[in-house]
Write an enzyme that holds these catalytic residues in place. Structure first.
Site, PDB file in Angstrom:
ATOM      1  N   ASP A 226       0.852  -1.184   0.000  1.00  0.00           N
ATOM      2  CA  ASP A 226       0.000   0.000   0.000  1.00  0.00           C
ATOM      3  C   ASP A 226       0.893   1.240   0.000  1.00  0.00           C
ATOM      4  O   ASP A 226       1.758   1.401   0.869  1.00  0.00           O
ATOM      5  CB  ASP A 226      -0.906  -0.006   1.236  1.00  0.00           C
ATOM      6  N   ASN A 234      -2.608  13.056  -3.812  1.00  0.00           N
ATOM      7  CA  ASN A 234      -3.737  13.558  -4.612  1.00  0.00           C
ATOM      8  C   ASN A 234      -4.165  14.944  -4.161  1.00  0.00           C
ATOM      9  O   ASN A 234      -4.451  15.823  -4.987  1.00  0.00           O
ATOM     10  CB  ASN A 234      -4.911  12.588  -4.520  1.00  0.00           C
ATOM     11  N   HIS A 239      -5.000  14.729  -8.940  1.00  0.00           N
ATOM     12  CA  HIS A 239      -5.162  13.307  -9.272  1.00  0.00           C
ATOM     13  C   HIS A 239      -4.300  12.881 -10.457  1.00  0.00           C
ATOM     14  O   HIS A 239      -3.955  11.701 -10.581  1.00  0.00           O
ATOM     15  CB  HIS A 239      -6.640  13.019  -9.554  1.00  0.00           C
ATOM     16  N   ASP A 243      -2.171   9.565 -10.466  1.00  0.00           N
ATOM     17  CA  ASP A 243      -2.193   8.526 -11.501  1.00  0.00           C
ATOM     18  C   ASP A 243      -0.781   8.176 -11.949  1.00  0.00           C
ATOM     19  O   ASP A 243      -0.439   6.998 -12.138  1.00  0.00           O
ATOM     20  CB  ASP A 243      -3.021   8.997 -12.702  1.00  0.00           C
ATOM     21  N   GLU A 269      -4.758   2.469  -4.108  1.00  0.00           N
ATOM     22  CA  GLU A 269      -3.291   2.481  -4.085  1.00  0.00           C
ATOM     23  C   GLU A 269      -2.727   1.201  -3.510  1.00  0.00           C
ATOM     24  O   GLU A 269      -1.567   1.149  -3.110  1.00  0.00           O
ATOM     25  CB  GLU A 269      -2.801   3.688  -3.275  1.00  0.00           C
TER      26      GLU A 269
END
Length: 348
Positions: A226, A234, A239, A243, A269
């Site tokens: 994670d 973010n 965002h 990405d 994630e």
């Protein structure tokens, strides 16, 4: 010798050549269906030579040839290019007596051809691609019945070409459909953003691997990863940077893990990796390589430079335990890693 009575129309010729290319017939092997029509034309017209001639930009190419041992001739030596410029059968009783053709090689050669009759091969949309023609070594005429039959056979040539085109289009449609099915299958099993296996396909693979482990009793490990503080990425950078961070981590996984390992985007994630034929201590070494690789790579598009870290849970993939129980234990280990300070690996 200057030619008379013939004039190319560039725009029409360009469209005609495009129509010819649509059939994909040029330079294809000889085929019995076309050969048969040429032989029938020769028989009906009592001619020693019969050709299915297609006019390219610089040559006439023969799809079928009876009595003439060549595959093509230069366009400037073609009687057929006159035949395609008029409706009906084009007849020249004596080529040697016609100023347009008297200097052609077929007329001046040792065993000259003197008679020509050619029916244009006209497509349904009106383009003359070439001719079905017959030739003789003697000047002569052609009976009205033979002329009609030559035109009828020319129409059969076009039907063959139309059938080929329809089959080609159908084949292309089937190929496109198969490719679309393949792409749909890929999309159904792949995470679009990272290109890794998605949760659905990875779960199927886990069940398959579990069955193999139950049969072969080989070691395997699972590694749940994670990305730390991903929401903060973010929130701070947008965002689009988030990405790119996910894509960077996916690319790093492709480099660190072995070809036989399977890595998936488990959700958000969170990533899950399966390492077949791997003991826990070996998997710990892999986890450490992931930590080290991340420490060397800055997050793209961020100033000042920022590196990502990842928290991991690691467990043996025990074939004697239900899969749900293994995944819950792995998730607990990941939670412990995050609770204890992140950027670390906890082994169940």
């Amino acid at each position: 010798m200057a030619e008379t009575g013939f004039q190319w129309v560039p725009n029409d010729e360009s469209a005609r050549l495009q129509a010819l290319q649509r059939y994909g017939i040029l330079d294809t092997p000889m085929e019995p269906a076309y050969d048969d029509l040429a032989r029938i034309a020769a028989h009906i017209c009592q001619a020693p030579v019969a050709l299915i001639s297609l006019l390219d930009s610089h040559r006439q190419w023969f799809k079928a040839s009876v009595g003439l041992a060549v595959e093509e001739t230069p366009l400037d030596q073609s009687v057929c290019r006159y035949a395609v410029r008029q409706p009906g059968v084009f007849i020249v009783p004596d080529l040697a007596q016609d100023a347009r053709f008297a200097h052609f090689h077929i007329v001046t050669q040792e065993n000259p051809l003197r008679f020509y009759a050619g029916a244009p091969l006209v497509t349904p949309d009106g383009f003359a691609l070439g001719t079905l023609c017959v030739l003789d070594h003697q000047p002569r005429a052609l009976s009205p019945q033979s002329e009609d039959m030559l035109g009828a056979l020319a129409r059969q040539v076009i039907r063959l070409l139309e059938l080929k085109r329809a089959n080609d289009l159908q084949g292309q449609m089937l190929a496109d459909l198969e490719e679309a099915r393949h792409q749909m299958s890929v999309l159904a099993h792949t995470d679009v953003l990272t290109g890794l296996a998605n949760r659905r396909s990875f779960t199927e693979r886990l069940r398959q691997e579990l069955a193999l482990l139950q049969r072969d009793c080989e070691p395997a490990c699972l590694l749940m990863m994670d990305i730390d503080h991903f929401k903060q990425v973010n929130d701070l950078y947008g965002h689009h940077v988030g990405d790119r961070a996910l894509q960077l981590f996916a690319a790093l996984c492709r480099e660190v893990f072995r070809a036989g390992d399977v890595v998936s985007r488990w959700g958000g994630e969170e990533f899950l990796a399966m390492l077949p034929a791997t003991r826990v201590e070996q998997a710990q070494a892999v986890a450490q390589r992931v930590h080290a690789a991340l420490a060397e790579r800055a997050l793209p598009g961020v100033e000042p430079p920022r590196v990502m870290t990842v928290s991991m849970g690691l467990s043996n993939f025990d074939p004697l335990l239900p899969l749900d129980q293994t995944l819950r234990a792995l998730d607990d280990a990941l939670y412990t890693a995050k609770r204890d300070g992140r950027n670390r690996t906890v082994v169940v």
